[in-house]
Write a protein that holds these residues in place. Structure first.
Motif: not given
Ligand code: ADP
Ligand code: MG
Length: 342
Positions: A201-221
């Motif tokens: 996850t890339i978090n630039l002051g609340g501007n969040v970009l997720c790269v892929g999902s969590k390693p177990d395949g579940s989505p980021f929250r």
């Protein structure tokens, strides 16, 4: 026989126990436990978290990228490319200022959103936005006269961006603040993918970009912050897989003076904070640059026109929060959403 078991059991239990401890240690060493690095950059807190690698040098590489882009795009660093462009120092004899690849790409994106939003998003807001200070010690509103004097220098249609560079009329000032973080987040994602990172996850002051999902395949929250509430309070929790979540809101940077509330998203027509029914706009999109530009653009457009714009664009979800804290979802909202914690 029993005697024999008694003698055997403790070592077996011991073995089992130590195996369990070992397993926990191993588990902890697996890439499932993330590595993370934070820093104050781009005038905000930047946090990079990587879930599938232990290579700290990649985190440092991300921070270095932030510094490199900040050195190009910052309006507070006097010799940044944008500062020098605004000061007229880059112009050649034909009036065109050649730009570096990132700045050219950033501005091409920015003007695309000016056109798309009919000027609600305007990166030439600089002459006016520089009169405001929403972050310093001495926050106060500029005079009506000062704003009116600066307004003729605001207007994206006065600017020409060609392959050779930019033709910026004298006095017109570029302010990339509403799009730069999104652009930089996308570039950091490219770098992470080049390094073989597939979960981050890339978090630039609340501007969040997720790269892929969590390693177990579940989505980021990712939580959508409740306006003006404690930072941890969320109005919605989104399940995000390889997408960007960006919010623009009046609760981020603001001040009050003589009983009047001023926030940092400006109406390019008036030069003053735009007044409408909204508190925040959150955009969920594939790239962070479109999320950053559209969240600001929609905020300026307001609930009705902003929603119309989003509904005309494929593949983009939005949540608008109004001043009564009601949530409005874009048509066909497809992002999975968990109940709020309120
Ligand atoms: P944040 O920087 O808090 O994430 P935004 O992405 O909405 O929020 O950007 C707001 C910044 O963009 C302002 O601080 C100002 O520099 C600039 N800005 C303000 N109004 C506009 C506008 N109408 N169009 C483009 N840029 C704007
Ligand atoms: Mg923005």
């Amino acid at each position: 026989m029993k005697e024999k078991l008694k003698k055997i059991l403790p070592p077996v239990v011991f073995l089992l126990l130590s195996a369990a401890v070992f397993a926990v240690v191993i588990w902890d060493r697996t890439p499932a436990s993330p590595i993370s690095l934070s820093g104050f950059k781009l005038n905000t807190v930047v946090t990079i978290t990587i879930y599938d690698s232990k290579d700290e040098s990649i985190l440092k590489g991300c921070m270095e990228l932030c510094d490199e882009y900040e050195a190009l795009f910052s309006r507070t660093i006097p010799d940044s490319e944008i500062s020098r462009l605004n000061a007229g120092e880059l112009a050649e004899s034909n009036g065109i200022s050649p730009l570096s690849e990132p700045t050219q790409a950033l501005l091409a994106e920015a003007f695309r959103y000016s056109e798309l939003s009919d000027g609600a998003f305007d990166p030439t807001i600089g002459a006016v936005s520089s009169l405001w200070d929403f972050t310093g010690e001495n926050r106060h509103a500029p005079s009506q006269e000062a704003v009116e004097a600066a307004l003729p220098y605001v207007g994206w249609e006065q600017v020409k961006l060609t392959e050779e560079g930019i033709l910026l009329p004298k006095g017109v000032q570029i302010d990339p603040g509403a799009i730069a973080k999104g652009f930089i987040a996308d570039r950091i994602r490219e770098y992470l993918l080049e390094q073989g990172v597939k979960s981050a996850t890339i978090n630039l002051g609340g501007n969040v970009l997720c790269v892929g999902s969590k390693p177990d395949g579940s989505p980021f929250r990712i939580g959508v912050q409740t306006p003006f509430a404690d930072r941890s309070e969320t109005s919605a929790i989104l399940e995000i897989d390889n997408r960007s979540v960006v919010s623009s809101g009046i609760y981020e940077r603001y001040f009050e003076e003589n009983g009047i509330f001023y926030h940092h998203i400006l109406d390019p027509k008036t030069g003053f904070p735009c007044e409408n029914e909204l508190c925040s706009v959150t955009i969920i999109s594939d790239t962070s640059v479109e999320g950053d530009a559209l969240s600001t653009a929609c905020f300026v457009l307001g609930l009705e026109k902003g929603m119309e714009l989003i509904n005309s664009l494929p593949g983009i979800d939005a949540i608008f929060i109004d001043r009564d804290n009601n949530l409005h979802y874009s048509d066909g909202f497809s992002t999975a959403i968990l109940p709020s914690d309120e």
